[in-house]
Scaffold this motif. Structure first.
Motif, PDB file in Angstrom:
ATOM      1  N   MET A 266     -33.565 -13.890  25.364  1.00  0.00           N
ATOM      2  CA  MET A 266     -32.255 -15.203  25.019  1.00  0.00           C
ATOM      3  C   MET A 266     -31.766 -16.037  24.994  1.00  0.00           C
ATOM      4  O   MET A 266     -31.214 -15.956  26.519  1.00  0.00           O
ATOM      5  CB  MET A 266     -31.326 -13.930  24.214  1.00  0.00           C
ATOM      6  CG  MET A 266     -32.056 -12.203  23.949  1.00  0.00           C
ATOM      7  SD  MET A 266     -30.727 -11.278  24.015  1.00  0.00           S
ATOM      8  CE  MET A 266     -29.626 -12.386  22.646  1.00  0.00           C
ATOM      9  N   MET A 267     -31.363 -16.587  24.591  1.00  0.00           N
ATOM     10  CA  MET A 267     -30.942 -18.200  24.402  1.00  0.00           C
ATOM     11  C   MET A 267     -30.036 -18.048  23.467  1.00  0.00           C
ATOM     12  O   MET A 267     -30.019 -18.458  22.370  1.00  0.00           O
ATOM     13  CB  MET A 267     -31.377 -19.582  25.245  1.00  0.00           C
ATOM     14  CG  MET A 267     -30.682 -20.330  24.951  1.00  0.00           C
ATOM     15  SD  MET A 267     -31.417 -21.940  25.233  1.00  0.00           S
ATOM     16  CE  MET A 267     -32.203 -22.206  24.185  1.00  0.00           C
ATOM     17  N   GLU A 268     -28.413 -18.238  25.031  1.00  0.00           N
ATOM     18  CA  GLU A 268     -27.054 -18.735  23.289  1.00  0.00           C
ATOM     19  C   GLU A 268     -26.591 -20.150  23.264  1.00  0.00           C
ATOM     20  O   GLU A 268     -27.092 -21.397  23.973  1.00  0.00           O
ATOM     21  CB  GLU A 268     -25.767 -17.889  23.616  1.00  0.00           C
ATOM     22  CG  GLU A 268     -24.707 -17.805  22.431  1.00  0.00           C
ATOM     23  CD  GLU A 268     -23.600 -16.857  22.955  1.00  0.00           C
ATOM     24  OE1 GLU A 268     -22.610 -16.948  22.341  1.00  0.00           O
ATOM     25  OE2 GLU A 268     -23.417 -16.655  24.025  1.00  0.00           O
ATOM     26  N   ALA A 269     -26.739 -21.102  21.736  1.00  0.00           N
ATOM     27  CA  ALA A 269     -26.950 -22.272  21.540  1.00  0.00           C
ATOM     28  C   ALA A 269     -25.608 -23.314  22.351  1.00  0.00           C
ATOM     29  O   ALA A 269     -25.253 -24.288  22.468  1.00  0.00           O
ATOM     30  CB  ALA A 269     -27.022 -22.693  19.681  1.00  0.00           C
ATOM     31  N   ASN A 270     -24.132 -22.700  22.378  1.00  0.00           N
ATOM     32  CA  ASN A 270     -23.164 -23.017  22.659  1.00  0.00           C
ATOM     33  C   ASN A 270     -23.046 -23.529  23.913  1.00  0.00           C
ATOM     34  O   ASN A 270     -21.955 -24.583  24.384  1.00  0.00           O
ATOM     35  CB  ASN A 270     -22.028 -21.818  22.535  1.00  0.00           C
ATOM     36  CG  ASN A 270     -21.916 -21.074  23.815  1.00  0.00           C
ATOM     37  OD1 ASN A 270     -22.809 -20.514  23.933  1.00  0.00           O
ATOM     38  ND2 ASN A 270     -21.127 -20.247  23.322  1.00  0.00           N
ATOM     39  N   ASP A 271     -24.128 -22.573  25.381  1.00  0.00           N
ATOM     40  CA  ASP A 271     -24.228 -23.324  26.368  1.00  0.00           C
ATOM     41  C   ASP A 271     -25.471 -23.369  26.777  1.00  0.00           C
ATOM     42  O   ASP A 271     -25.556 -23.145  28.460  1.00  0.00           O
ATOM     43  CB  ASP A 271     -22.664 -22.910  27.289  1.00  0.00           C
ATOM     44  CG  ASP A 271     -22.993 -20.679  27.613  1.00  0.00           C
ATOM     45  OD1 ASP A 271     -24.124 -20.601  26.781  1.00  0.00           O
ATOM     46  OD2 ASP A 271     -22.228 -20.131  28.283  1.00  0.00           O
ATOM     47  N   HIS A 273     -26.846 -20.547  28.033  1.00  0.00           N
ATOM     48  CA  HIS A 273     -27.739 -19.750  29.473  1.00  0.00           C
ATOM     49  C   HIS A 273     -28.563 -19.209  28.813  1.00  0.00           C
ATOM     50  O   HIS A 273     -28.375 -18.337  27.159  1.00  0.00           O
ATOM     51  CB  HIS A 273     -25.913 -18.806  29.449  1.00  0.00           C
ATOM     52  CG  HIS A 273     -25.495 -17.439  28.459  1.00  0.00           C
ATOM     53  ND1 HIS A 273     -25.165 -18.138  27.311  1.00  0.00           N
ATOM     54  CD2 HIS A 273     -25.588 -16.330  28.533  1.00  0.00           C
ATOM     55  CE1 HIS A 273     -24.141 -17.107  27.323  1.00  0.00           C
ATOM     56  NE2 HIS A 273     -25.077 -16.049  28.195  1.00  0.00           N
ATOM     57  N   SER A 274     -28.832 -18.182  29.862  1.00  0.00           N
ATOM     58  CA  SER A 274     -30.312 -17.310  29.369  1.00  0.00           C
ATOM     59  C   SER A 274     -29.711 -15.522  29.378  1.00  0.00           C
ATOM     60  O   SER A 274     -29.443 -15.402  30.034  1.00  0.00           O
ATOM     61  CB  SER A 274     -31.037 -17.555  30.022  1.00  0.00           C
ATOM     62  OG  SER A 274     -32.035 -19.058  29.475  1.00  0.00           O
ATOM     63  N   GLU A 275     -30.217 -14.600  28.595  1.00  0.00           N
ATOM     64  CA  GLU A 275     -29.532 -13.759  29.245  1.00  0.00           C
ATOM     65  C   GLU A 275     -31.368 -12.348  28.743  1.00  0.00           C
ATOM     66  O   GLU A 275     -31.985 -12.661  28.171  1.00  0.00           O
ATOM     67  CB  GLU A 275     -28.774 -12.971  28.184  1.00  0.00           C
ATOM     68  CG  GLU A 275     -26.852 -13.990  28.232  1.00  0.00           C
ATOM     69  CD  GLU A 275     -26.472 -12.806  27.726  1.00  0.00           C
ATOM     70  OE1 GLU A 275     -26.306 -11.256  28.399  1.00  0.00           O
ATOM     71  OE2 GLU A 275     -24.990 -13.463  28.067  1.00  0.00           O
ATOM     72  N   THR A 296     -24.290  -5.056  29.499  1.00  0.00           N
ATOM     73  CA  THR A 296     -24.065  -6.092  30.072  1.00  0.00           C
ATOM     74  C   THR A 296     -24.440  -7.392  30.172  1.00  0.00           C
ATOM     75  O   THR A 296     -25.133  -7.798  29.809  1.00  0.00           O
ATOM     76  CB  THR A 296     -24.341  -5.918  31.621  1.00  0.00           C
ATOM     77  OG1 THR A 296     -23.998  -5.000  31.932  1.00  0.00           O
ATOM     78  CG2 THR A 296     -22.650  -7.109  32.635  1.00  0.00           C
ATOM     79  N   TRP A 297     -23.095  -8.537  29.316  1.00  0.00           N
ATOM     80  CA  TRP A 297     -23.875  -9.277  28.770  1.00  0.00           C
ATOM     81  C   TRP A 297     -22.434 -10.958  29.732  1.00  0.00           C
ATOM     82  O   TRP A 297     -21.145 -10.508  30.036  1.00  0.00           O
ATOM     83  CB  TRP A 297     -22.462  -9.663  27.313  1.00  0.00           C
ATOM     84  CG  TRP A 297     -23.953  -8.780  26.293  1.00  0.00           C
ATOM     85  CD1 TRP A 297     -23.424  -7.210  26.094  1.00  0.00           C
ATOM     86  CD2 TRP A 297     -25.019  -9.484  25.251  1.00  0.00           C
ATOM     87  NE1 TRP A 297     -24.718  -6.815  25.661  1.00  0.00           N
ATOM     88  CE2 TRP A 297     -25.470  -8.220  24.858  1.00  0.00           C
ATOM     89  CE3 TRP A 297     -25.286 -10.503  25.371  1.00  0.00           C
ATOM     90  CZ2 TRP A 297     -26.596  -7.999  24.123  1.00  0.00           C
ATOM     91  CZ3 TRP A 297     -26.545 -10.212  24.150  1.00  0.00           C
ATOM     92  CH2 TRP A 297     -27.561  -9.247  23.930  1.00  0.00           C
ATOM     93  N   GLU A 298     -23.010 -12.177  29.582  1.00  0.00           N
ATOM     94  CA  GLU A 298     -22.774 -13.329  29.863  1.00  0.00           C
ATOM     95  C   GLU A 298     -22.250 -14.102  28.975  1.00  0.00           C
ATOM     96  O   GLU A 298     -21.530 -15.069  29.751  1.00  0.00           O
ATOM     97  CB  GLU A 298     -24.188 -14.088  30.783  1.00  0.00           C
ATOM     98  CG  GLU A 298     -24.149 -12.872  32.192  1.00  0.00           C
ATOM     99  CD  GLU A 298     -25.536 -13.805  33.249  1.00  0.00           C
ATOM    100  OE1 GLU A 298     -25.652 -15.003  32.652  1.00  0.00           O
ATOM    101  OE2 GLU A 298     -26.226 -13.388  33.286  1.00  0.00           O
TER     102      GLU A 298
END
Length: 346
Positions: A266-271, A273-275, A296-298
């Motif tokens: 997964m990648m979040e669009a705001n920054d 970052h990948s998880e 645990t979430w970043e």
């Protein structure tokens, strides 16, 4: 000389708004003030007093108004640009510059000023709700530049703010955009309403309950890479680009569903970052936030995207990831039925 008449002013005001598309990049001519003034001496204009509105009783969260032109001595109409400063966020929010204003605030205001309208800069502070709308009632028009989700993030109530703006409209004051336009035209579930048209994709869904989300997401995720979007905000927080780590997708939508233990990248669009999380962990985070079951979430966000239900804006939109998004998108800006600009955004 223009006299404000709520039944007849809209065409002229909309022509001014259309001109802002061009004026934003050009609005630097004319005299500059030292940080922008709140007042300007003027005489009655067209039978309506044209002095600027006294906003000194409102709390300003901006450090300065550098670059703001002097307000016109006799404005055709008196306007304000309304902003929200999130006190717990750096600079007041990801859409803000270091001075506390949105990046486009000064160009917007200067476009208005160059068109002969006043445009004073004000901040909504929820502790001053009643005082804020008492001041707003003295303007002819209000430009609302409050990112969805930021009023709540600052401790305020979006519904209460929207109610105040609806009351301004009842009084004949123009509000751009109005709460109803934001609700009906800005909602992300608009994508679902065109899913069966030629421009849509059939596997575009909106979820309002945990049960809908768990069932629908497992089915769509097994078919194609996804984009999952929460309904609140426009800064990219809670917008996830998701792929199966195994890349084992089914041929036809609906043939198979993911299991709880399949791993997602997964990648979040705001920054950006990948998880990596399992399907079950992602569903838990979206519904209940950070728990023992969600891992645990970043992410800087808290999840709980369905919180409050549909009435409170709790919603997730599930759409297919389109690889050609890297080519950018075309945005067509219209004023009523007139095209006033095309933007290629990457």
């Amino acid at each position: 000389q223009a006299v404000f008449d709520p039944d007849h002013c809209i065409p002229e005001l909309w022509r001014v708004v259309a001109s802002i598309v061009l004026l934003q990049a050009m609005g630097c001519s004319g005299s500059k003030s030292e940080g922008g003034s709140n007042y300007g001496g003027s005489k009655p204009n067209g039978g309506k007093k044209s002095e600027l509105v006294d906003v000194s009783g409102l709390t300003s969260k901006a450090k300065d108004n550098k670059g703001l032109l002097d307000q016109p001595a006799q404005p055709k109409f008196k306007g304000a640009l309304c902003q929200i400063y999130v006190r717990s966020a750096k600079f007041g929010g990801s859409d803000k510059s270091s001075n506390g204003h949105r990046y486009d605030t000064i160009p917007f205001a200067n476009g208005m000023i160059n068109s002969g309208l006043s445009c004073q800069l004000i901040h909504y502070v929820h502790e001053e709700h009643d005082k804020f709308f008492e001041v707003c009632a003295k303007f002819d028009f209000l430009i609302v530049r409050c990112n969805p989700g930021q009023i709540k993030a600052d401790g305020g109530d979006q519904g209460k703010f929207d109610g105040g703006m609806r009351e301004m409209r009842k009084q004949g004051i123009q509000v751009w955009p109005s709460p109803d336009v934001m609700e009906f035209m800005g909602a992300k579930d608009a994508l679902c309403k065109v899913a069966t048209l030629n421009i849509g994709l059939e596997d575009t869904l909106a979820y309002y309950t945990e049960e809908e989300f768990a069932e629908g997401f497992k089915k769509t995720m097994k078919f194609q890479p996804r984009v999952i979007k929460q309904n609140r905000g426009s800064s990219g927080e809670g917008i996830w680009i998701i792929k199966l780590k195994s890349e084992e997708y089914c041929e036809t939508y609906g043939d198979k569903s993911c299991s709880d233990d399949e791993v997602l990248t997964m990648m979040e669009a705001n920054d950006n970052h990948s998880e990596e999380h399992t399907v079950a962990e992602f569903i838990e985070f979206c519904v209940n936030g950070r728990t023992d079951k969600s891992g645990t979430w970043e992410s800087t966000g808290d999840g709980k995207y369905l919180e409050g239900g549909k009435a409170a804006g709790g919603q997730l939109v599930d759409q297919r990831f389109c690889p050609r998004i890297v080519e950018g998108e075309l945005r067509y800006n219209l004023v009523m039925d007139s095209l006033v600009g095309i933007i290629h955004k990457k």
